[in-house]
Design a protein around this motif. Structure first.
Motif, PDB file in Angstrom:
ATOM      1  N   PHE A  53     -21.996 -14.581  12.792  1.00 52.80           N
ATOM      2  CA  PHE A  53     -21.032 -15.783  13.038  1.00 52.80           C
ATOM      3  C   PHE A  53     -20.246 -16.315  11.826  1.00 52.80           C
ATOM      4  CE2 PHE A  53     -21.119 -20.639  12.007  1.00 52.80           C
ATOM      5  CZ  PHE A  53     -20.409 -20.971  13.210  1.00 52.80           C
ATOM      6  N   GLN A  54     -20.270 -15.837  10.640  1.00 49.68           N
ATOM      7  CA  GLN A  54     -19.367 -16.181   9.711  1.00 49.68           C
ATOM      8  C   GLN A  54     -18.227 -15.165   9.848  1.00 49.68           C
ATOM      9  OE1 GLN A  54     -22.721 -15.077   6.413  1.00 49.68           O
ATOM     10  NE2 GLN A  54     -21.304 -16.445   5.271  1.00 49.68           N
ATOM     11  N   VAL A  55     -18.464 -13.900  10.427  1.00 56.19           N
ATOM     12  CA  VAL A  55     -17.007 -13.149  10.634  1.00 56.19           C
ATOM     13  C   VAL A  55     -16.424 -14.006  11.799  1.00 56.19           C
ATOM     14  CG1 VAL A  55     -16.465 -11.004  11.648  1.00 56.19           C
ATOM     15  CG2 VAL A  55     -18.456 -10.944   9.992  1.00 56.19           C
ATOM     16  N   VAL A  56     -16.916 -14.151  12.718  1.00 55.40           N
ATOM     17  CA  VAL A  56     -16.357 -14.888  14.116  1.00 55.40           C
ATOM     18  C   VAL A  56     -15.637 -16.158  13.537  1.00 55.40           C
ATOM     19  CG1 VAL A  56     -16.325 -15.936  16.250  1.00 55.40           C
ATOM     20  CG2 VAL A  56     -17.603 -13.733  15.674  1.00 55.40           C
ATOM     21  N   GLN A  57     -16.245 -17.030  12.636  1.00 50.15           N
ATOM     22  CA  GLN A  57     -15.823 -18.286  12.311  1.00 50.15           C
ATOM     23  C   GLN A  57     -14.600 -18.110  11.399  1.00 50.15           C
ATOM     24  OE1 GLN A  57     -18.192 -20.642   9.832  1.00 50.15           O
ATOM     25  NE2 GLN A  57     -17.835 -22.270  10.856  1.00 50.15           N
ATOM     26  N   TYR A  72     -18.470 -18.793  22.761  1.00 52.05           N
ATOM     27  CA  TYR A  72     -19.811 -18.222  22.058  1.00 52.05           C
ATOM     28  C   TYR A  72     -20.039 -19.049  20.620  1.00 52.05           C
ATOM     29  CZ  TYR A  72     -18.729 -14.084  24.853  1.00 52.05           C
ATOM     30  OH  TYR A  72     -18.501 -13.291  26.091  1.00 52.05           O
ATOM     31  N   MET A  73     -19.139 -19.960  20.413  1.00 58.31           N
ATOM     32  CA  MET A  73     -19.324 -20.196  19.002  1.00 58.31           C
ATOM     33  C   MET A  73     -20.663 -21.284  18.912  1.00 58.31           C
ATOM     34  SD  MET A  73     -17.162 -19.627  16.759  1.00 58.31           S
ATOM     35  CE  MET A  73     -15.197 -19.145  16.453  1.00 58.31           C
ATOM     36  N   ASP A  74     -20.875 -22.073  19.697  1.00 55.81           N
ATOM     37  CA  ASP A  74     -21.841 -22.928  19.538  1.00 55.81           C
ATOM     38  C   ASP A  74     -23.208 -22.060  19.618  1.00 55.81           C
ATOM     39  OD1 ASP A  74     -20.340 -25.003  19.716  1.00 55.81           O
ATOM     40  OD2 ASP A  74     -20.484 -25.637  21.542  1.00 55.81           O
ATOM     41  N   VAL A  75     -23.239 -21.191  20.596  1.00 51.14           N
ATOM     42  CA  VAL A  75     -24.361 -20.317  20.341  1.00 51.14           C
ATOM     43  C   VAL A  75     -24.804 -19.451  19.210  1.00 51.14           C
ATOM     44  CG1 VAL A  75     -25.668 -18.185  21.778  1.00 51.14           C
ATOM     45  CG2 VAL A  75     -24.437 -20.126  23.155  1.00 51.14           C
ATOM     46  N   SER A 109     -11.601  -9.997   8.473  1.00 52.04           N
ATOM     47  CA  SER A 109     -12.718 -11.079   8.438  1.00 52.04           C
ATOM     48  C   SER A 109     -14.051 -10.282   8.090  1.00 52.04           C
ATOM     49  CB  SER A 109     -12.774 -11.746   9.548  1.00 52.04           C
ATOM     50  OG  SER A 109     -11.534 -12.734   9.693  1.00 52.04           O
ATOM     51  N   GLN A 110     -14.388  -9.135   8.713  1.00 52.83           N
ATOM     52  CA  GLN A 110     -15.475  -8.445   8.480  1.00 52.83           C
ATOM     53  C   GLN A 110     -15.289  -8.030   6.963  1.00 52.83           C
ATOM     54  OE1 GLN A 110     -16.847  -5.404  11.338  1.00 52.83           O
ATOM     55  NE2 GLN A 110     -15.248  -5.916  12.935  1.00 52.83           N
TER      56      GLN A 110
END
Length: 243
Positions: A53-57, A72-75, A109-110
């Motif tokens: 989630f941190q990577v995606v955020q 997918y953010m909320d999940v 981000s990764q």
């Protein structure tokens, strides 16, 4: 060097890493064999662990983000908060991850999350020990990934503490470098071998390939990880990293 080597052992696929240094090792995404939900990216960021989630955020805040993960953010946030290993509500997540791997911002981000969440805390332990060798720093970083960077008994901090308790006097060795343990001087490689043994005992056979790879480098006395670095894969085949 630490990033190049330890992400490979997290993925257990040396050939893929050597062949696809850029996209391939950041694009991986599959159902985790443990309790991580989906494991993805070059250190297997887990949807249940919060780092995915941190990577995606982080990626969602970049200029080149085009909404790949919006649905997918909320999940992802919920699973990150609760440690839920379910993949319900994440249909198409791996496809989105793989597609995003073509984006240089996603790669960055990764790297940013791996650096802040695992490298930075692991190197605090290296500093406290006064560890000099690259191999020690690599092992600590890798352990932060495999066991978590915290200080519980099974995490990096707990394993360091368990290792330190094994020494109650100076312990010389042949590496010409000492770490500071409980006020004593302990040969750095003596300490590192003890640490690897404790980590293997904690993690079991699933960690043996990684431990064997580190012990191989130690046996070759390439303590500073000077390229080219030879490492064995799970089958015992020796590969060379020049980065």
């Amino acid at each position: 060097m630490r990033l190049a080597m330890t992400d490979e052992w997290s993925a257990k696929n040396v050939n893929a890493f050597l062949d696809t240094v850029d996209q391939g090792h950041t694009a991986r995404c599959a159902k985790d064999s443990g309790e991580g939900g989906y494991a993805s990216g070059f250190i297997n960021f887990g949807t249940a662990y919060g780092d995915a989630f941190q990577v995606v955020q982080d990626f969602s805040k970049t200029e080149n983000y085009s909404g790949e993960f919006d649905k997918y953010m909320d999940v992802l946030e919920n699973y990150a908060k609760t440690g839920n290993s379910s993949t319900e509500g994440l249909d198409g997540y791996c496809e989105a991850w793989e597609k995003s791997s073509l984006n240089s911002d996603f790669y960055q981000s990764q790297v940013s999350v791996a650096w802040s969440e695992y490298n930075v805390p692991s190197q605090k332990y290296a500093k406290e020990l006064n560890a000099r060798f690259g191999i020690t720093r690599a092992v600590l970083y890798d352990t932060a990934i495999t066991n978590g960077p915290g200080d519980s008994s099974g995490s990096l901090g707990g394993l360091v503490e368990s290792t330190n308790k094994q020494f109650s006097k100076d312990k010389p060795g042949d590496s010409e470098s000492s770490v500071s343990v409980n006020g004593y001087k302990v040969d750095e490689i003596v300490w590192l071998k003890k640490f690897l043994g404790i980590r293997l005992k904690k993690n079991g056979s699933s960690d043996k390939d990684s431990i064997d790879a580190y012990l191989y480098i130690i046996e070759k006395q390439n303590y500073d990880l000077k390229p080219p670095v030879e490492i064995p894969d799970a089958n015992g085949t020796i590969h060379t990293l020049d980065c």
